[in-house]
Structure formats: structure tokens, C-alpha cells
Design a protein around this motif. Structure first.
Motif, mmCIF file in Angstrom:
data_model
loop_
_atom_site.group_PDB
_atom_site.id
_atom_site.type_symbol
_atom_site.label_atom_id
_atom_site.label_comp_id
_atom_site.label_asym_id
_atom_site.label_seq_id
_atom_site.Cartn_x
_atom_site.Cartn_y
_atom_site.Cartn_z
ATOM 1 N N MET A 1 14.938 47.177 75.347
ATOM 2 C CA MET A 1 14.969 46.566 76.742
ATOM 3 C C MET A 1 15.452 47.575 77.724
ATOM 4 S SD MET A 1 14.256 43.575 77.821
ATOM 5 C CE MET A 1 14.579 42.469 79.338
ATOM 6 N N THR A 2 16.677 48.025 77.588
ATOM 7 C CA THR A 2 16.909 48.791 78.747
ATOM 8 C C THR A 2 16.057 50.037 79.082
ATOM 9 O OG1 THR A 2 18.531 50.117 77.407
ATOM 10 C CG2 THR A 2 19.481 48.157 78.434
ATOM 11 N N GLU A 3 15.714 50.328 77.733
ATOM 12 C CA GLU A 3 14.804 51.810 77.912
ATOM 13 C C GLU A 3 13.325 51.425 78.477
ATOM 14 O OE1 GLU A 3 12.669 54.242 74.755
ATOM 15 O OE2 GLU A 3 14.919 53.836 74.152
ATOM 16 N N LEU A 5 13.147 48.975 81.076
ATOM 17 C CA LEU A 5 13.645 48.926 82.622
ATOM 18 C C LEU A 5 13.640 50.316 83.121
ATOM 19 C CD1 LEU A 5 16.224 45.876 82.419
ATOM 20 C CD2 LEU A 5 13.889 45.908 83.472
ATOM 21 N N LEU A 6 14.257 51.288 82.371
ATOM 22 C CA LEU A 6 14.356 52.677 83.003
ATOM 23 C C LEU A 6 13.178 53.215 83.158
ATOM 24 C CD1 LEU A 6 17.628 53.974 80.772
ATOM 25 C CD2 LEU A 6 17.443 53.421 83.110
ATOM 26 N N SER A 7 12.451 52.883 82.385
ATOM 27 C CA SER A 7 10.990 53.597 82.327
ATOM 28 C C SER A 7 10.307 52.911 83.457
ATOM 29 C CB SER A 7 10.181 53.650 81.234
ATOM 30 O OG SER A 7 9.833 52.263 80.592
#
Length: 139
Positions: A1-3, A5-7
């Protein structure tokens, strides 16, 4: 999930950066950047009192008077039965030059703010009289 959002944040950042770079490149290559810098420098110099704004340029009074007389003649000679737009066009041109003459002679007027009709006609006559008293004979 954070990956994810970061992308998403990275893609958004790249798009915003690309648009900013395109805008800067456009200003640089079109010459707008130079004009903006010159305008800022001129405004700063005027604010500091180092440079005076340019004096307003007026047409010669003789030319304005000649235009007023010419337009008055043309307005008086509009034949009956001609299109109303023709008369309105001459009237608008006459009012514009009359307003210009009032500005040159510092005669106050409300001609531009009044709607077409009796009040505007009365203001036009008052302005013609005031200009005649100031030394400009219109008719």
C-alpha cells in the motif's frame, strides 16, 4: 500500500516538475522572461522614485477639433431612411472624440457612463458648450 502511494506521489511530482520546466522553457525561449524582468525592474525604479512614468501622449488639439467638426458634419448629413446603425456609428465616433477633447481640456463629463437617450443627448450638448467656453468650437 505504501509502495503504491509512493509511486503515485513520484508520478505526480514528475508531472508537476515537467509542467513547471515547460513553462520556464516557454518563457525563456519566447522572450517573456526578459520582458517580465524588465517590467519588474522598471516598477521597482518607479517605486523608489528613480524613474518617472512616461508622459501621456495626446493627439494635437487641432487634429481633435478637425475630427470633431468632420464627424459633426457627417452626423448632421445622415439622410433620413438610412440604417439606424449608420447613425449610431457616427454618434459613437463623435462621442469618443468629444470625450478625448474633454480630457485634453480637463472638462468634467459623464458622457461615457450614460446610456443612449435623452440624458446622454443633454450631456453631449453640455459638453459641447463647456468645450466652446474652454476655447474649442465644435460646430
Amino acid at each position: 500500500m505504501t509502495e503504491a502511494l509512493l509511486s503515485l506521489a513520484a508520478v505526480t511530482g514528475m508531472l508537476v516538475g515537467s509542467f513547471a520546466a515547460l513553462g520556464a522553457a516557454f518563457k525563456l525561449f519566447s522572450g517573456q522572461l526578459r520582458l517580465d524582468l524588465r517590467a519588474r525592474r522598471t516598477a521597482r525604479r518607479r517605486a523608489l522614485g528613480l524613474e518617472q512614468p512616461p508622459a501621456p501622449v495626446h493627439r494635437p488639439v487641432e487634429q481633435v477639433a478637425a475630427d470633431l467638426r468632420r464627424l459633426a458634419r457627417q452626423l448632421d448629413r445622415v439622410p433620413a431612411g438610412s440604417p439606424a446603425q449608420r447613425r449610431r456609428g457616427f454618434q459613437a465616433a463623435y462621442d469618443d472624440v468629444l470625450t478625448e477633447a474633454a480630457g485634453q481640456f480637463d472638462v468634467p463629463h459623464a458622457l461615457a457612463t450614460l446610456p443612449p437617450g435623452l440624458a446622454r443627448d443633454v450631456e453631449r450638448l453640455r459638453l459641447e458648450t463647456a468645450l466652446a467656453e474652454a476655447g474649442l468650437v465644435v460646430r
